[in-house]
Design an enzyme around this catalytic site. Structure first.
Site, PDB file in Angstrom:
ATOM      1  N   TYR A   1     -12.958  12.458  -5.256  1.00 59.85           N
ATOM      2  CA  TYR A   1     -12.094  12.546  -4.084  1.00 59.85           C
ATOM      3  C   TYR A   1     -12.356  13.813  -3.270  1.00 59.85           C
ATOM      4  O   TYR A   1     -12.544  13.756  -2.051  1.00 59.85           O
ATOM      5  CB  TYR A   1     -10.604  12.484  -4.479  1.00 59.85           C
ATOM      6  CG  TYR A   1      -9.754  13.022  -3.353  1.00 59.85           C
ATOM      7  CD1 TYR A   1      -9.518  12.251  -2.214  1.00 59.85           C
ATOM      8  CD2 TYR A   1      -9.280  14.336  -3.369  1.00 59.85           C
ATOM      9  CE1 TYR A   1      -8.806  12.757  -1.141  1.00 59.85           C
ATOM     10  CE2 TYR A   1      -8.574  14.844  -2.302  1.00 59.85           C
ATOM     11  CZ  TYR A   1      -8.337  14.048  -1.190  1.00 59.85           C
ATOM     12  OH  TYR A   1      -7.660  14.560  -0.131  1.00 59.85           O
TER      13      TYR A   1
ATOM     14  N   CYS B   1      -0.452  -6.692   7.458  1.00 58.78           N
ATOM     15  CA  CYS B   1      -0.293  -6.254   6.066  1.00 58.78           C
ATOM     16  C   CYS B   1      -0.179  -7.448   5.118  1.00 58.78           C
ATOM     17  O   CYS B   1       0.750  -8.253   5.190  1.00 58.78           O
ATOM     18  CB  CYS B   1       0.944  -5.375   5.924  1.00 58.78           C
ATOM     19  SG  CYS B   1       1.217  -4.790   4.226  1.00 58.78           S
TER      20      CYS B   1
ATOM     21  N   CYS C   1       8.196   0.328   6.792  1.00 59.11           N
ATOM     22  CA  CYS C   1       7.365  -0.714   7.402  1.00 59.11           C
ATOM     23  C   CYS C   1       7.706  -0.936   8.881  1.00 59.11           C
ATOM     24  O   CYS C   1       6.863  -1.392   9.657  1.00 59.11           O
ATOM     25  CB  CYS C   1       7.500  -2.011   6.619  1.00 59.11           C
ATOM     26  SG  CYS C   1       6.959  -1.897   4.887  1.00 59.11           S
TER      27      CYS C   1
ATOM     28  N   CYS D   1       5.285   0.829  10.961  1.00 60.06           N
ATOM     29  CA  CYS D   1       3.871   0.711  10.573  1.00 60.06           C
ATOM     30  C   CYS D   1       3.043   0.055  11.676  1.00 60.06           C
ATOM     31  O   CYS D   1       3.407  -1.005  12.189  1.00 60.06           O
ATOM     32  CB  CYS D   1       3.744  -0.099   9.290  1.00 60.06           C
ATOM     33  SG  CYS D   1       2.031  -0.232   8.706  1.00 60.06           S
TER      34      CYS D   1
ATOM     35  N   ASP E   1      -7.821   8.622  -2.090  1.00 57.95           N
ATOM     36  CA  ASP E   1      -6.771   9.339  -2.802  1.00 57.95           C
ATOM     37  C   ASP E   1      -5.624   8.368  -3.074  1.00 57.95           C
ATOM     38  O   ASP E   1      -5.699   7.193  -2.743  1.00 57.95           O
ATOM     39  CB  ASP E   1      -6.294  10.552  -1.991  1.00 57.95           C
ATOM     40  CG  ASP E   1      -5.321  10.127  -0.917  1.00 57.95           C
ATOM     41  OD1 ASP E   1      -5.558   9.061  -0.317  1.00 57.95           O
ATOM     42  OD2 ASP E   1      -4.335  10.836  -0.666  1.00 57.95           O
TER      43      ASP E   1
ATOM     44  N   GLU F   1      -7.553  21.277  -0.408  1.00 58.41           N
ATOM     45  CA  GLU F   1      -7.769  20.115  -1.272  1.00 58.41           C
ATOM     46  C   GLU F   1      -7.525  20.452  -2.734  1.00 58.41           C
ATOM     47  O   GLU F   1      -6.960  19.651  -3.475  1.00 58.41           O
ATOM     48  CB  GLU F   1      -9.185  19.560  -1.088  1.00 58.41           C
ATOM     49  CG  GLU F   1      -9.444  18.939   0.282  1.00 58.41           C
ATOM     50  CD  GLU F   1      -8.470  17.818   0.607  1.00 58.41           C
ATOM     51  OE1 GLU F   1      -7.888  17.245  -0.324  1.00 58.41           O
ATOM     52  OE2 GLU F   1      -8.281  17.527   1.796  1.00 58.41           O
TER      53      GLU F   1
ATOM     54  N   CYS G   1       3.725   4.513   4.527  1.00 59.67           N
ATOM     55  CA  CYS G   1       3.447   3.585   3.420  1.00 59.67           C
ATOM     56  C   CYS G   1       3.614   4.317   2.094  1.00 59.67           C
ATOM     57  O   CYS G   1       2.705   4.403   1.269  1.00 59.67           O
ATOM     58  CB  CYS G   1       2.035   3.019   3.563  1.00 59.67           C
ATOM     59  SG  CYS G   1       1.730   1.529   2.583  1.00 59.67           S
TER      60      CYS G   1
END
Length: 313
Positions: free
Chosen positions: A140, A229, A220, A223, A158, A57, A213
């Site tokens: 975060y 969406c 898309c 997706c 994030d 991270e 995305c």
DNA sequence: TAACCGTGGTT
DNA sequence: TAACCAAGGTT
């Protein structure tokens, strides 16, 4: 698995706008998609442990996965536990950081390791508040470690998740510049009830933003929540308002700092001032950058006037 | 809140 | 090619 939630379709998004779809309807398809499409990243393997998650991270803050991978592997091989890193001079962390950028993260990770060794018996804390108290751990990262390493229920916001929510739920191409209270509220609203499911949801939405995305050219067609969406339903309207002002880099103090630190990183020992003077033409800016690195603790000056990465002696 | 903090790949 | 973008944090 069942993806339950505390919300209903009658809930309203922050700002008063009604959620276009039942948030529960997003959980299953996104988590199912993640099950089949998640990348096999080293920090996602069980052997990574909480320390591996934390190291990843830190490194992933503003740095792409592809560049983190080799440095992460070497880092974990060399310092498999927080105490191993804490036992080293901070300069070794800065050197091992290599060219990942934002080297203050290396310093903070070293500081976090020291705090973990001293205050937490060498174990990455499980408590969100204790995580937040560590240097370099913000909203975060604390949520990410608690969620990914310990399976806790936290809203993990994030840049990927913010973009996914902006599109799928809010109906805009991009989220606001800075994280807003409305986004936090929405993220909490969408969080599944069960901790295990919430943790999976966090990782899945992040991966969706990273793989499909994306900021520039979202895929898309693949997706899992295309039908729901809000942004697509609205006809994929272009971003409103002024374009994000990306900071220019060439000619800034940051570039000079980077050049100065690169010299010290490549040299095994102390470096004379003359070797640093060669990296930039403007003496005033050079001096300012050097002073900044000193005050940040990224470098230190020896009594004989030479410079080096921070050591222990 | 906004500026600052690296680096390199992509468009 | 300049601009954008990348699992943010700190001051």
């Amino acid at each position: 698995m069942t993806a339950t939630t505390a919300t209903t379709a009658t809930d309203t998004a922050p700002g008063g706008a009604s959620l276009g779809t039942d948030p529960v309807a997003l959980h299953a398809p996104v988590i199912e998609w993640f099950h089949h499409n998640a990348r096999d990243l080293p920090w996602r393997r069980p052997e990574a442990g909480a320390w591996g998650v934390m190291v990843s991270e830190f490194m992933l803050q503003q740095t792409p996965v592809s560049r983190v991978l080799p440095v992460y592997e070497e880092w974990m091989r060399r310092w498999p536990r927080p105490a191993d890193l804490a036992a080293e001079p901070a300069g070794e962390a800065v050197r091992a950081w290599g060219r990942l950028g934002y080297p203050r993260r290396a310093l903070r990770l070293h500081g976090a390791a020291a705090a973990i060794a001293e205050r937490h018996g060498g174990e990455v804390p499980t408590d969100h508040h204790q995580l937040l108290a560590l240097p370099g751990v913000g909203e975060y990262t604390a949520a990410a470690v608690a969620s990914f390493a310990y399976g806790q229920r936290h809203a993990v916001l994030d840049t990927n998740v913010r973009r996914v929510f902006a599109r799928a739920v809010t109906g805009t191409e991009y989220p606001p510049n800075a994280t807003t209270a409305a986004e936090r509220k929405l993220a909490r609203l969408l969080l599944p009830d069960e901790p295990e499911t919430a943790a999976r949801w966090a990782a899945a939405t992040m991966e969706l933003g990273a793989l499909l995305c994306t900021a520039r050219t979202p895929d898309c067609g693949r997706c899992p929540i295309l039908e729901q969406c809000a942004w697509r339903r609205a006809g994929a309207p272009a971003h409103q308002g002024p374009p994000r002002r990306g900071q220019t880099y060439v000619g800034t103090d940051r570039q000079v700092r980077g050049k100065l630190l690169a010299v010290l990183r490549e040299m095994p020992g102390p470096v004379p001032r003359a070797a640093l003077d060669r990296v930039w033409h403007d003496p005033e800016q050079r001096s300012r950058a050097l002073g900044g690195l000193l005050s940040d603790g990224l470098i230190e000056r020896l009594p004989d006037g030479r410079y080096r990465l921070p050591g222990s002696d």
